[in-house]
Design a protein around this motif. Structure first.
Motif, PDB file in Angstrom:
ATOM      1  N   GLU A 191      75.655  34.068  95.659  1.00  0.00           N
ATOM      2  CA  GLU A 191      76.368  33.135  94.784  1.00  0.00           C
ATOM      3  C   GLU A 191      75.783  31.733  94.950  1.00  0.00           C
ATOM      4  OE1 GLU A 191      78.393  33.856  92.490  1.00  0.00           O
ATOM      5  OE2 GLU A 191      78.978  35.919  92.995  1.00  0.00           O
ATOM      6  N   PRO A 192      75.540  31.034  93.856  1.00  0.00           N
ATOM      7  CA  PRO A 192      74.940  29.701  93.961  1.00  0.00           C
ATOM      8  C   PRO A 192      75.911  28.669  94.522  1.00  0.00           C
ATOM      9  CG  PRO A 192      75.531  30.170  91.685  1.00  0.00           C
ATOM     10  CD  PRO A 192      75.762  31.445  92.457  1.00  0.00           C
ATOM     11  N   ASP A 193      75.357  27.759  95.322  1.00  0.00           N
ATOM     12  CA  ASP A 193      76.101  26.597  95.780  1.00  0.00           C
ATOM     13  C   ASP A 193      76.001  25.458  94.771  1.00  0.00           C
ATOM     14  OD1 ASP A 193      76.724  27.620  98.529  1.00  0.00           O
ATOM     15  OD2 ASP A 193      74.555  27.629  98.666  1.00  0.00           O
ATOM     16  N   TRP A 194      74.986  25.566  93.906  1.00  0.00           N
ATOM     17  CA  TRP A 194      74.733  24.487  92.935  1.00  0.00           C
ATOM     18  C   TRP A 194      74.115  25.144  91.700  1.00  0.00           C
ATOM     19  CZ3 TRP A 194      70.795  19.963  94.168  1.00  0.00           C
ATOM     20  CH2 TRP A 194      70.872  18.991  93.162  1.00  0.00           C
ATOM     21  N   VAL A 195      74.666  24.838  90.520  1.00  0.00           N
ATOM     22  CA  VAL A 195      74.136  25.338  89.257  1.00  0.00           C
ATOM     23  C   VAL A 195      73.724  24.146  88.410  1.00  0.00           C
ATOM     24  CG1 VAL A 195      74.488  26.919  87.334  1.00  0.00           C
ATOM     25  CG2 VAL A 195      75.856  27.174  89.410  1.00  0.00           C
ATOM     26  N   ILE A 196      72.487  24.172  87.907  1.00  0.00           N
ATOM     27  CA  ILE A 196      71.950  23.085  87.093  1.00  0.00           C
ATOM     28  C   ILE A 196      71.529  23.668  85.755  1.00  0.00           C
ATOM     29  CG2 ILE A 196      70.223  21.246  86.972  1.00  0.00           C
ATOM     30  CD1 ILE A 196      69.904  21.523  90.012  1.00  0.00           C
ATOM     31  N   GLY A 197      71.935  23.038  84.659  1.00  0.00           N
ATOM     32  CA  GLY A 197      71.600  23.602  83.365  1.00  0.00           C
ATOM     33  C   GLY A 197      71.406  22.566  82.281  1.00  0.00           C
ATOM     34  N   THR A 198      70.673  22.970  81.255  1.00  0.00           N
ATOM     35  CA  THR A 198      70.480  22.172  80.053  1.00  0.00           C
ATOM     36  C   THR A 198      70.734  23.063  78.851  1.00  0.00           C
ATOM     37  OG1 THR A 198      68.820  20.762  81.110  1.00  0.00           O
ATOM     38  CG2 THR A 198      68.822  20.810  78.724  1.00  0.00           C
ATOM     39  N   SER A 199      71.478  22.536  77.861  1.00  0.00           N
ATOM     40  CA  SER A 199      71.728  23.234  76.604  1.00  0.00           C
ATOM     41  C   SER A 199      72.439  24.569  76.846  1.00  0.00           C
ATOM     42  CB  SER A 199      70.398  23.409  75.855  1.00  0.00           C
ATOM     43  OG  SER A 199      70.619  23.714  74.501  1.00  0.00           O
ATOM     44  N   ILE A 200      71.866  25.700  76.411  1.00  0.00           N
ATOM     45  CA  ILE A 200      72.534  26.975  76.666  1.00  0.00           C
ATOM     46  C   ILE A 200      72.618  27.225  78.169  1.00  0.00           C
ATOM     47  CG2 ILE A 200      70.460  28.436  76.642  1.00  0.00           C
ATOM     48  CD1 ILE A 200      73.929  29.280  75.100  1.00  0.00           C
ATOM     49  N   GLY A 201      71.685  26.649  78.924  1.00  0.00           N
ATOM     50  CA  GLY A 201      71.761  26.748  80.378  1.00  0.00           C
ATOM     51  C   GLY A 201      72.979  26.034  80.928  1.00  0.00           C
ATOM     52  N   ALA A 202      73.371  24.923  80.292  1.00  0.00           N
ATOM     53  CA  ALA A 202      74.583  24.209  80.703  1.00  0.00           C
ATOM     54  C   ALA A 202      75.823  25.024  80.380  1.00  0.00           C
ATOM     55  CB  ALA A 202      74.647  22.848  80.024  1.00  0.00           C
ATOM     56  N   ILE A 203      75.802  25.724  79.246  1.00  0.00           N
ATOM     57  CA  ILE A 203      76.942  26.570  78.866  1.00  0.00           C
ATOM     58  C   ILE A 203      77.089  27.718  79.851  1.00  0.00           C
ATOM     59  CG2 ILE A 203      77.779  28.161  77.093  1.00  0.00           C
ATOM     60  CD1 ILE A 203      76.509  26.272  75.008  1.00  0.00           C
ATOM     61  N   ASN A 204      75.991  28.406  80.150  1.00  0.00           N
ATOM     62  CA  ASN A 204      76.052  29.480  81.152  1.00  0.00           C
ATOM     63  C   ASN A 204      76.470  28.943  82.510  1.00  0.00           C
ATOM     64  OD1 ASN A 204      75.391  31.755  79.577  1.00  0.00           O
ATOM     65  ND2 ASN A 204      73.196  31.354  79.748  1.00  0.00           N
ATOM     66  N   ALA A 205      75.981  27.749  82.863  1.00  0.00           N
ATOM     67  CA  ALA A 205      76.353  27.136  84.139  1.00  0.00           C
ATOM     68  C   ALA A 205      77.851  26.868  84.196  1.00  0.00           C
ATOM     69  CB  ALA A 205      75.574  25.837  84.351  1.00  0.00           C
ATOM     70  N   ALA A 206      78.423  26.403  83.073  1.00  0.00           N
ATOM     71  CA  ALA A 206      79.864  26.133  83.029  1.00  0.00           C
ATOM     72  C   ALA A 206      80.674  27.415  83.176  1.00  0.00           C
ATOM     73  CB  ALA A 206      80.220  25.434  81.719  1.00  0.00           C
ATOM     74  N   LEU A 207      80.208  28.491  82.563  1.00  0.00           N
ATOM     75  CA  LEU A 207      80.902  29.772  82.672  1.00  0.00           C
ATOM     76  C   LEU A 207      80.871  30.289  84.109  1.00  0.00           C
ATOM     77  CD1 LEU A 207      79.478  31.322  79.397  1.00  0.00           C
ATOM     78  CD2 LEU A 207      81.882  30.756  79.793  1.00  0.00           C
ATOM     79  N   ILE A 208      79.823  29.947  84.849  1.00  0.00           N
ATOM     80  CA  ILE A 208      79.713  30.355  86.253  1.00  0.00           C
ATOM     81  C   ILE A 208      80.554  29.442  87.142  1.00  0.00           C
ATOM     82  CG2 ILE A 208      78.116  30.540  88.202  1.00  0.00           C
ATOM     83  CD1 ILE A 208      75.939  31.296  86.080  1.00  0.00           C
ATOM     84  N   ALA A 209      80.323  28.132  87.046  1.00  0.00           N
ATOM     85  CA  ALA A 209      81.005  27.187  87.939  1.00  0.00           C
ATOM     86  C   ALA A 209      82.483  27.040  87.606  1.00  0.00           C
ATOM     87  CB  ALA A 209      80.318  25.825  87.865  1.00  0.00           C
ATOM     88  N   GLY A 210      82.857  27.346  86.375  1.00  0.00           N
ATOM     89  CA  GLY A 210      84.234  27.163  85.950  1.00  0.00           C
ATOM     90  C   GLY A 210      85.096  28.401  86.074  1.00  0.00           C
TER      91      GLY A 210
END
Length: 392
Positions: A57-76
């Motif tokens: 499991e990541p301690d830190w997720v970094i994303g841009t565009s669709i990567g930010a959306i996927n990151a939010a679904l993970i971190a949130g």
């Protein structure tokens, strides 16, 4: 592997005197870095599923565009719900199965689903903005200046993401956006501020399709127009920590010579949105090597010299952190073209998801980051054997 939270202090030159020798540095944090690329982001969901099943499991997720959306679904979301939320999102945005059947028709059939996305939008993601199509010079409010409205995406994220959890820092999340006024890259980071749905949407506000998002009196567009590969956020972080970084790239920097206009358009997108990924990797490797050289040279100075203010200032530019970058690159699908980033067909999404899942499982089985390394080479790039990319 997911019990390394980065709580230990960063390594410094003063703590590692003596000659450099091969050693293994366990990661203090696991980082997941996600590019932007529309429908291509389904590959990232497959990557995360494989990591999750392996207990990484990541301690830190970094994303841009669709990567930010996927990151939010993970971190949130809590870990046990993350894959489910990713599945829900990608099911919401996929086309009707009927269009999938049409897409199987050679050449012409493939154009229909993409034409549908352009003319009717994508459910739960974006819908046409009629005023924008009336005239290119027609004045619109700044926050409505786009061919499409992303209000559907706002509703989808509000439903699938717990923004209180997302801002808790467990895991940390960082999303990149471009400041419209200054043309500078901005990273919104849960370590320094609470993130809302607007921060995620700002990271994915790709012009001219999507309108900018206003945050604190500034307008922001998709971070991908400046840097679609935000791995530099890890290396610029302070303090740096021993890191295992899964960098998920969905635009291929290496490709054949284009022979048609459509191939030209596709290759242009690959070059633009891969964001000079290979040159970024080379540059980060060079800079991090110099950090290690500074740290090792400082360690060889007499103690009296190391404690002076001048030397301490110079030594602050060095470190002995080990950065293992695991680069995962989405493969080309058969017959894909320049519209691949709006290929929201069920078959396209599932094919990319499966590719991300399979590639990551193979990389986890190899686990090259577990081997001993030389400390002066603090940047270590790992790729799957046979991957269709040039070496960094």
């Amino acid at each position: 592997m997911n019990d390394t939270t980065g709580s230990r202090p960063p390594e410094t030159a003063a703590k590692h005197p003596g000659p450099a020798s091969p050693r293994r540095a366990d990661p203090e944090q696991i980082v997941l870095v996600l590019q932007g690329g529309g429908a291509l982001g389904a590959y990232q969901a497959g990557v995360y599923q494989a990591l999750h099943e392996a207990g990484i499991e990541p301690d830190w997720v970094i994303g841009t565009s669709i990567g930010a959306i996927n990151a939010a679904l993970i971190a949130g979301n809590v870990p046990e719900q993350r894959v489910e939320r990713l599945e829900e999102f990608w099911a919401i945005v996929e086309h009707s199965p009927m269009l999938d059947a049409v897409a199987a028709v050679p050449w012409l059939g493939r154009a229909l689903p993409n034409w549908t996305a352009l003319t009717r939008g994508i459910g739960g993601f974006f819908r046409p903005n009629p005023l924008a199509f009336l005239g290119l010079h027609m004045p619109l409010a700044a926050e409505a200046a786009g061919y499409y409205s992303t209000k559907p995406l706002e509703a989808t994220l509000d439903e699938l993401v717990d923004f209180e959890r997302l801002s808790s820092g467990a895991p940390r999340i960082t999303v990149g956006a471009a400041n419209v006024r200054t043309s500078e890259m901005t990273y919104f980071d849960s370590r320094t501020m609470p993130l809302t749905v607007r921060h995620i949407m700002a990271s994915g506000a790709l012009p001219p399709a999507f309108p900018p998002i206003r945050i604190d009196d500034e307008l922001y567009w998709d971070g991908g127009i400046l840097s679609n590969t935000p791995v530099e956020a890890v290396f610029d972080d302070n303090p740096r920590r021993n890191s295992l970084i899964f960098a998920v790239h969905i635009w291929n920097p290496i490709g054949p010579e284009p022979e048609s206009i459509w191939q030209v358009m596709g290759r242009q997108k690959d070059i633009q949105y891969s964001s000079r990924a290979l040159s970024h990797i080379r540059r980060q490797r060079q800079i991090h090597h110099l950090r290690h050289v500074i740290a090792e040279l400082t360690a060889r100075l007499p103690e009296a010299e190391r404690t002076t203010s001048t030397v301490r200032e110079l030594a602050s530019h060095g470190c002995l952190t080990q950065m293992h970058v695991v680069r995962l690159l989405a493969p080309r699908l058969d017959n894909e073209d320049h519209t691949k980033d709006i290929d929201f067909t069920r078959s396209g999404i599932r094919s990319r998801w499966s590719a991300g899942y399979d590639d990551t499982r193979r990389m986890i089985q190899e686990a090259p980051w577990t081997q001993e390394v030389h400390p002066l080479e603090g940047f270590h790039l790992h790729e799957l054997r046979g991957m269709d990319v040039a070496t960094a």
